[in-house]
Enzyme design. Structure first.
Site, PDB file in Angstrom:
ATOM      1  N   ASP A 122       0.816  -1.224   0.000  1.00 32.01           N
ATOM      2  CA  ASP A 122       0.000   0.000   0.000  1.00 32.01           C
ATOM      3  C   ASP A 122       0.846   1.268   0.000  1.00 32.01           C
ATOM      4  OD1 ASP A 122      -2.585   0.910  -0.243  1.00 32.01           O
ATOM      5  OD2 ASP A 122      -2.901   1.154   1.909  1.00 32.01           O
ATOM      6  N   ASP A 169      -0.676 -10.641   8.158  1.00 25.51           N
ATOM      7  CA  ASP A 169       0.074  -9.413   8.366  1.00 25.51           C
ATOM      8  C   ASP A 169       1.503  -9.628   7.876  1.00 25.51           C
ATOM      9  OD1 ASP A 169      -2.052  -8.047   9.396  1.00 25.51           O
ATOM     10  OD2 ASP A 169      -1.492  -8.329  11.495  1.00 25.51           O
ATOM     11  N   ASP A 171       4.327  -9.577   9.180  1.00 27.80           N
ATOM     12  CA  ASP A 171       5.294 -10.286  10.025  1.00 27.80           C
ATOM     13  C   ASP A 171       4.915 -11.726  10.307  1.00 27.80           C
ATOM     14  OD1 ASP A 171       3.130  -9.003  11.544  1.00 27.80           O
ATOM     15  OD2 ASP A 171       4.062  -9.942  13.274  1.00 27.80           O
ATOM     16  N   ASP A 266     -11.040  -5.699  10.711  1.00 24.14           N
ATOM     17  CA  ASP A 266     -11.206  -7.127  10.943  1.00 24.14           C
ATOM     18  C   ASP A 266     -12.369  -7.412  11.901  1.00 24.14           C
ATOM     19  OD1 ASP A 266      -9.852  -5.915  13.021  1.00 24.14           O
ATOM     20  OD2 ASP A 266      -8.046  -7.139  12.852  1.00 24.14           O
TER      21      ASP A 266
END
Length: 401
Positions: A122, A169, A171, A266
């Site tokens: 993004d 995500d 990570d 979420d």
């Protein structure tokens, strides 16, 4: 096992009965009417806080008394559908994304050609485009950066078509059996919205690190994802955690994609799916690991976003009257929101005995036949010891806590 189950039922039943007796006593016999507006206000505020705490306790007891662990279905490998894996990133370093992508590339699947991995960048970084090309995955970006992560994921949906979507995500490194442990739930014919797996971390969290307890206490998120979330299976109120999740594209399309009206997209997206009648599961099997916040500032920032987003979602969706949600689902989500007011609740618990001990303001009182005992407030939530402050011997006086 039967002994433990019986013991737990007895303990829960006894707790509920005693709590009901306590609530009746607190409500009708302890508000300090006649002792001034400040005393009445403080007394009512403390009572409300205690009632909220008991409400949260009741919901938690209901969820945890009979845990439902979804059994992994056995399905024909030929039925495994195409899967789009979305790795959302904004400003994370290349070295971190390399680990996550490498983990995704090594996930087991009957036909690996059906697994389509997409790096959803993004921030239009050339180094991310190069990383995607080097590792042989798809690179997705956009020109208008609106709606943060939800907008990023919705953009990825426009450029993909697989019936299942996985969100990670930047990570979170999946284990090799992530897909084979989640996808079968969607192949039974049941209307499944998403399957949420625990968030686990390969570095110590702030509590483990600062208490030198990496090997003695679990990560603070373990209880929520491996127990509380599983407990919510019973009421179909599992919270979508944003990562380590497999979602149905059809379910997402039915709710208009990832929710863009909240900073916790979420949390809101999961509620929307469940209000449309989709069944959502949480498993307690750790299938991916990532990085916990590395310092106190990052931890506070993360929790502020969660708190603001959950409260914001509750207000926008008007959860108490939201169509499609069952009574149990509404109670669970309202409890999830009131949890974030715990700071205010603790402040009231702390201030109640201080108001009495320092300023002489009655917060709680009850009538005695022969005497009046003034003590510090006894908080159900904080389990403060009752300290007798002063004793009188007047038949007409109130006995106050």
């Amino acid at each position: 096992m039967n002994y433990l189950s019986t013991r737990n039922k007895i303990l829960v039943t006894a707790t509920v009965i005693m709590s009901c007796i306590y609530v009746i006593w607190r409500t009708f016999f302890t508000i300090p009417f006649g002792h001034g507006p400040l005393a009445v206000t403080a007394g009512l505020a403390l009572l409300i806080v205690e009632l909220i705490g008991m409400f949260e306790l009741a919901v938690h007891f209901y969820n945890m008394t009979r845990l439902e662990y979804p059994e992994l279905p056995v399905v024909d490998e030929a039925l495994y559908p195409d899967v789009d894996v979305f790795i959302a990133t904004y400003n994370e370093p290349t070295s971190l994304l390399f680990k996550t992508i490498n983990g995704c590339l090594n996930m087991d699947y009957p036909d690996r050609s059906k697994v389509h991995i997409h790096l959803c960048d993004d921030s239009n970084r050339p180094e991310m485009r190069d990383l995607a090309a080097h590792l042989g995955i798809n690179y997705l970006t956009r020109t208008e950066h609106v709606h943060a992560k939800a907008g990023n994921l919705n953009n990825a949906m426009k450029h993909t078509s697989s019936p299942l979507i996985v969100t990670f995500d930047a990570d979170m490194i999946p284990k090799h059996d992530f897909l084979t442990s989640c996808v079968p739930y969607f192949l039974t014919g049941e209307k499944i919205g998403f399957v949420q797996t625990p968030q686990s971390f390969y570095n110590p969290d702030q509590f483990q690190y600062n208490l030198y307890s990496e090997n003695r206490i679990p990560n603070e998120q373990d209880y929520f994802y491996r127990d509380v979330q599983v407990g919510r299976n019973k009421s179909n109120s599992v919270i979508y955690g944003g990562t380590n999740t497999v979602l149905s594209r059809q379910a997402l399309e039915d709710v208009g994609g990832f929710y863009t009206g909240s900073i916790t997209e979420d949390f809101a997206t999961g509620i929307e799916m469940q209000s449309k009648g989709y069944r959502c599961f949480a498993t307690n099997k750790v299938l991916a690991s990532g990085l916990a916040p590395g310092d106190l500032k990052s931890l506070i920032k993360q929790r502020q976003r969660w708190a603001r987003g959950c409260i914001q979602t509750g207000k926008k969706m008007n959860l108490l009257f939201k169509k499609g949600l069952s009574f149990a689902q509404k109670l669970n989500y309202i409890s999830s929101i009131t949890y974030w007011y715990s700071g205010l609740k603790r402040l009231l618990y702390i201030m109640s005995p201080i108001l009495f001990a320092v300023f002489g303001v009655l917060v709680v009182m009850y009538h005695s036949g022969d005497s009046c005992v003034l003590v510090a407030d006894v908080s159900v939530d904080q389990h403060l010891p009752a300290n007798v402050i002063r004793q009188y011997s007047d038949h007409q006086m109130d006995q106050c806590i």
